[in-house]
Design a protein around this motif. Structure first.
Motif, mmCIF file in Angstrom:
data_model
loop_
_atom_site.group_PDB
_atom_site.id
_atom_site.type_symbol
_atom_site.label_atom_id
_atom_site.label_comp_id
_atom_site.label_asym_id
_atom_site.label_seq_id
_atom_site.Cartn_x
_atom_site.Cartn_y
_atom_site.Cartn_z
ATOM 1 N N ALA A 215 -15.042 -6.314 -7.394
ATOM 2 C CA ALA A 215 -15.457 -5.022 -7.953
ATOM 3 C C ALA A 215 -14.359 -3.980 -7.804
ATOM 4 C CB ALA A 215 -16.740 -4.545 -7.277
ATOM 5 N N HIS A 216 -13.730 -3.941 -6.620
ATOM 6 C CA HIS A 216 -12.641 -2.992 -6.398
ATOM 7 C C HIS A 216 -11.438 -3.319 -7.281
ATOM 8 C CE1 HIS A 216 -13.783 -0.896 -2.396
ATOM 9 N NE2 HIS A 216 -14.873 -1.350 -2.980
ATOM 10 N N SER A 217 -11.143 -4.599 -7.434
ATOM 11 C CA SER A 217 -10.002 -4.992 -8.265
ATOM 12 C C SER A 217 -10.190 -4.534 -9.706
ATOM 13 C CB SER A 217 -9.826 -6.518 -8.226
ATOM 14 O OG SER A 217 -9.496 -6.972 -6.939
ATOM 15 N N GLN A 218 -11.398 -4.728 -10.231
ATOM 16 C CA GLN A 218 -11.670 -4.279 -11.589
ATOM 17 C C GLN A 218 -11.437 -2.778 -11.726
ATOM 18 O OE1 GLN A 218 -14.161 -2.270 -13.008
ATOM 19 N NE2 GLN A 218 -13.765 -2.830 -15.139
ATOM 20 N N ALA A 219 -11.819 -2.043 -10.693
ATOM 21 C CA ALA A 219 -11.637 -0.587 -10.733
ATOM 22 C C ALA A 219 -10.175 -0.188 -10.649
ATOM 23 C CB ALA A 219 -12.427 0.052 -9.595
ATOM 24 N N TRP A 220 -9.424 -0.839 -9.745
ATOM 25 C CA TRP A 220 -7.987 -0.531 -9.645
ATOM 26 C C TRP A 220 -7.273 -0.861 -10.957
ATOM 27 C CZ3 TRP A 220 -6.848 2.687 -6.113
ATOM 28 C CH2 TRP A 220 -7.329 2.612 -4.805
ATOM 29 N N ARG A 221 -7.664 -1.964 -11.607
ATOM 30 C CA ARG A 221 -7.045 -2.349 -12.884
ATOM 31 C C ARG A 221 -7.311 -1.330 -13.971
ATOM 32 N NH1 ARG A 221 -9.475 -7.384 -12.045
ATOM 33 N NH2 ARG A 221 -10.947 -6.939 -13.738
#
Length: 408
Positions: A21-27
């Motif tokens: 979930a965090h990775s999707q947001a950082w991307r």
């Protein structure tokens, strides 16, 4: 790094449910919002070499490591994003702050009040040196929730009298579901109380601007023994049959956390509140609902209708009164200016993108992001009061004050 470099190099520890979930947001965040700094997904960390290498490739990270201490020691990392189980939050966050890294830590902040106090003290010390920290209560960033808070702050509900909050799931209702880390106190700190109850505690305090001062609570563990897991990912797991004692039944272990927690509370503005957190609500997958009743009106948020609020305005003529539906998709609504035309809804993952937006903006401008570690400590104190009340027969239990923290 200097914010004039306009790049924040992120190192993330953990790659499962929250890591994804965090990775999707950082991307996504810099592709959606115009921000004073750009996030670079520099390094991801996990214990299993093969799995973290796959996660780095799948989630979009530049590189990977199996040692979080290596991540923190690197000069090319500016932000440490902690997405691990609760038993490692304190150790990782304290080391990162001491190394001068900005920290985003998943909720709940820690497994104990002592750990949360130490983290808050370290965050206060680091703040004086320009290092920022934030706890990841993502539901604050749902546009409808932020608007709900604004309605309260603007006085549209008048004097707040009642708060009702429930967070219901059913993913462990099967007694044969394996004993994953979320069901072990030494890893998770608590069960439904800390995992999902922490969310509704923070959300209601955020929306009302009031803090919980005392509670009367009951908790229950419905299934006390579970099969040992062969593996798990997010909220899914498989049973390990290799340790069976009779060749048929898998080996089991004790569940050491609560399956459900229910408590009544009083807020410092005088409101009465009820809270229920359960992972045994059969048929409820991720049902978070909050209702606020005031002297001039009421407002309701339901996560399964994430883009909506129900609003009752008692100041209108009686013949016009009734709950109205507000579709929170206008460009003027919180966070929505960067997304789609009115009526085009957003989803769960967007709350994390909004979280990263606010965090980047605060770090880049030298502002204090919210919720701070001090805010998260206050939630931890409520969790502690609920646990203590349940242990002494639901007796009324005051929430400890958030006194000046002392590092341990």
């Amino acid at each position: 790094m200097s914010t004039t470099d306009r790049e924040l190099r992120v190192g993330m520890v953990g790659y499962a449910f929250m890591g994804a979930a965090h990775s999707q947001a950082w991307r996504t965040v810099n592709r959606v919002y115009d921000l004073p700094a750009r996030a670079r997904m520099a390094l991801i960390c996990g214990r299993d070499t093969g799995k973290v290498a796959d996660a780095a490739d799948r989630l979009g990270w530049d590189a990977y490591t199996t040692d979080w201490r290596d991540l923190i020691s690197r000069d090319d990392i500016d932000v440490v994003d902690v997405c691990t189980p609760g038993d490692s939050h304190a150790e990782i966050a304290l080391a990162a702050l001491a190394a001068g890294k900005h920290v985003l830590c998943e909720k709940p902040l820690a497994n104990t009040v002592a750990e949360a106090r130490a983290m808050t003290a370290a965050a206060d010390t680091a703040r004086a040196a320009g290092v920022r920290s934030m706890c990841g209560f993502n539901y604050r960033r749902v546009p409808a929730v932020t608007m709900m808070r604004q309605l309260v702050a603007d006085g549209r509900l008048g004097v707040i009298r009642h708060v009702r909050a429930t967070y219901l799931q059913d993913w462990i209702v099967d007694p044969q579901f394996p004993l994953v880390w979320r069901l072990q106190k030494d890893r998770a700190g608590s069960g439904a109380l800390g995992d999902i109850g922490a969310h509704i505690i923070d959300l209601t305090q955020f929306v009302t601007g009031q803090r919980i001062t005392g509670v009367s609570a009951v908790t229950e563990t419905f299934v006390k023994e579970r099969p040992l897991p062969a593996g798990s990912s997010g909220l899914a797991a498989s049973v390990d049959g290799s340790g069976s004692v009779d060749g048929n039944a898998p080996a089991t272990g004790p569940v050491t956390v609560d399956d459900a927690a229910v408590f009544v509370a009083r807020l410092d503005g005088g409101a009465l509140a009820t809270y229920e957190a359960s992972r045994f609500a059969t048929g409820r997958k991720n049902a978070l609902r909050v209702e606020i009743n005031g002297s001039l009106g009421s407002v309701v948020f339901d996560l399964e209708r994430l883009n909506e609020l129900e609003f009752y305005d008692a100041t209108r003529p009686s013949v016009e009164q009734g709950f109205s539906r507000i579709l929170v998709t206008e460009g003027e609504h919180p966070y929505m200016s960067a997304w789609w035309p009115p009526g085009h809804i957003i989803g769960y993952e967007h709350s994390f993108t909004h979280q990263m937006r606010d965090f980047i903006e605060a770090v880049a401008t030298g502002a204090d992001p919210a919720p701070s570690f001090a805010d998260a400590l206050q939630v931890q104190l409520v969790l502690d009061a609920v646990t203590r009340s349940a242990e002494i027969g639901s007796s009324w239990t005051e929430v400890q004050p958030a006194l000046a923290a002392v590092a341990v």
